[in-house]
Design an enzyme around this catalytic site. Sequence first.
Site: not given
Length: 483
Positions: A378, A386, A435
Site C-alpha cells: 500500500y 487499495h 493489482k
Amino acid sequence: MASQSNSIPSPTSEAVAATAKPESTKKNASSRAARCSRPNYRHIHRFPLPLSVHPLPPLIPHNPLSIISVLLSYLTYFIAPPHHEVYSAYFDPDTSSVHVTDAKAIRALWEMGFFGKGNLSRSEPSWLEREKKRRGLLGGVTSEEVTRQRRTERRELKLERARMEKLVIEQRLKAEAAAREAGDTSVDHSSLLPPADGVTNGTISAEKFSLKKAKEAKLESQRPVAQTEGESTPESPDKSSPNGGKIVRFSPVVHAKEFASDSTVVLVPDPTVDGHGAEDETLMINEEHLQLSNEEAFFLAYGLGALQIFDGKRNAVRSPSSLLSLFCQYSYFPPRDSTADLEPDDPFMVSYVVYHHFRSLGWIVRSGVKFGVDYLLYNRGPVFSHAEFAVVVIPSFEDAYWSETEERKAHCASKQARSWWWLHCVNRVQAQVRKSLVVCYVDVPPLAFEGQNPLSEDIGALLARYKVREMLIRRWVPNRTRD
C-alpha cells in the site's frame, strides 16, 4: 479611462437567487454532514511508524540564531530526553503468531503503520465498536458495516438491473407477436419503447442498463409505492410483500431470493429505556486482541525497538537473536525441533528479508493471502486506497555453492519449483483486482550453518548478505496490446 459597468439585478434574477440559495445551502450542509461522519484518517494515521521523531531545526552558517536554536535543541534533548514507548506482546505457539492484548498498544500499532489485524475482525480491530453498535450503546457505523452495506446495495442494484432488462425483453417479444398477428413485418422498436430515461408509466428503456440507471429506476419505483402505502391500512397490507413493498421473483435458480424495493429500517433499541445501558457499557470487556505475523513482530522488535515479546511459558523477554531462532523454527509445519540447525533458506528468513526491504522503502506491507500472494503493498495504508502491488516471494540460488553437489541441486529445485499454470493463475487474479504482480527473488547467500551458531554475528550483517531483485509482470492482452 476605463469605464466600469455595474449590472443591476432584476427582480426575476433576485427571486431565482433567493430560491436557489436555500437549496445550495441544504446541499452543502448535507455534504458537510456526510464528510463529518467519516473519521479524519489523515490525522489518525499521521505517523507512519510507532517512533518518536524529533527533527533538528535547520542550520544556517551565516545566521548565528540558527546555531543557537540547534544548541538549545540538543540541550533540551539531554536534559529531558523524549520517552520512547515500548509495547508488550507474547508469542503464541499454537497459532505461530504474536498477540498484543493491551488496548493502548493495539490502537498505537494499528494507527502508526497498520501493523497486525484484529482476531475478531477482517482487518482493523473494531470488534468492541461493532458489539456496542449491535447492543445499541454506540452511534454511527463501523468500516465493516459500511463495506457490508455497500456490497448489499450493489447486489440489489444488479438484481434491479436484471429485472429491468427482463421486462424490456418481454415487452419487445409482446410487440413483435402483436405485429406478426397484425401482419406487419416491420416493427419499429423505438416507437414501442419510451426514451432512455429510466422508468416511465411502467415501461423500461431499451438500452443496456448500468448500475447508475438501475439506482435511479429504483428510486423512481419507490415513490408510487410510498404514496400507496400511505393510503393502505395496517390491517390490509399489500399481498405482494409482507411490508407493503414490491417483490421481484426471478428464475427458479434464484427463486428463494426476493428483492424488496422499499428501504428497510433497522430499529435500534434505546439503551436508556431499561436503565441498564450505562451499566452494560461499563461491564463490556474487549475480547479482541491484535494478531501480528512473525515478520511484523520481528520488524517491530529488532528493526524499530518498539516491541518486547514475552515468552508465554517463562514470562521472560526474548532477545532479537532468540526471536530469530524461534521464528525460523516455527516457519515450518510442523515446527522443527529447537535443537535443529538453522538454514539460510528458512521460509522466515526469506520472507522477512522482503518484508524489511519494502518497509524500509516506506511501503505499507500487509498479508496477501486472500489474493494468493505473499504480500500486498500500500502506498499510504488500507484506509486510504487499495493496494497497488502484489508481491510473490521466490528464493533464488544463484551462487555456485548451491550447485556443487546433486543433493544441493535437488534441494534448490524443490524450493524454486513453480509451474507456468501457477504463474498464470496468480497473474490473472491480480489483473482482475487491478493489482500489478511483482515477483521478488531473494538471493540466498552460501552460509554454512552446520556446526556453528549463525546468530553469533550481528543480525544486521546477516541480513545484509541477502539480495532482493524485483520483477514486474503484467498480463498480456492481445486485444489491447497490438504494438
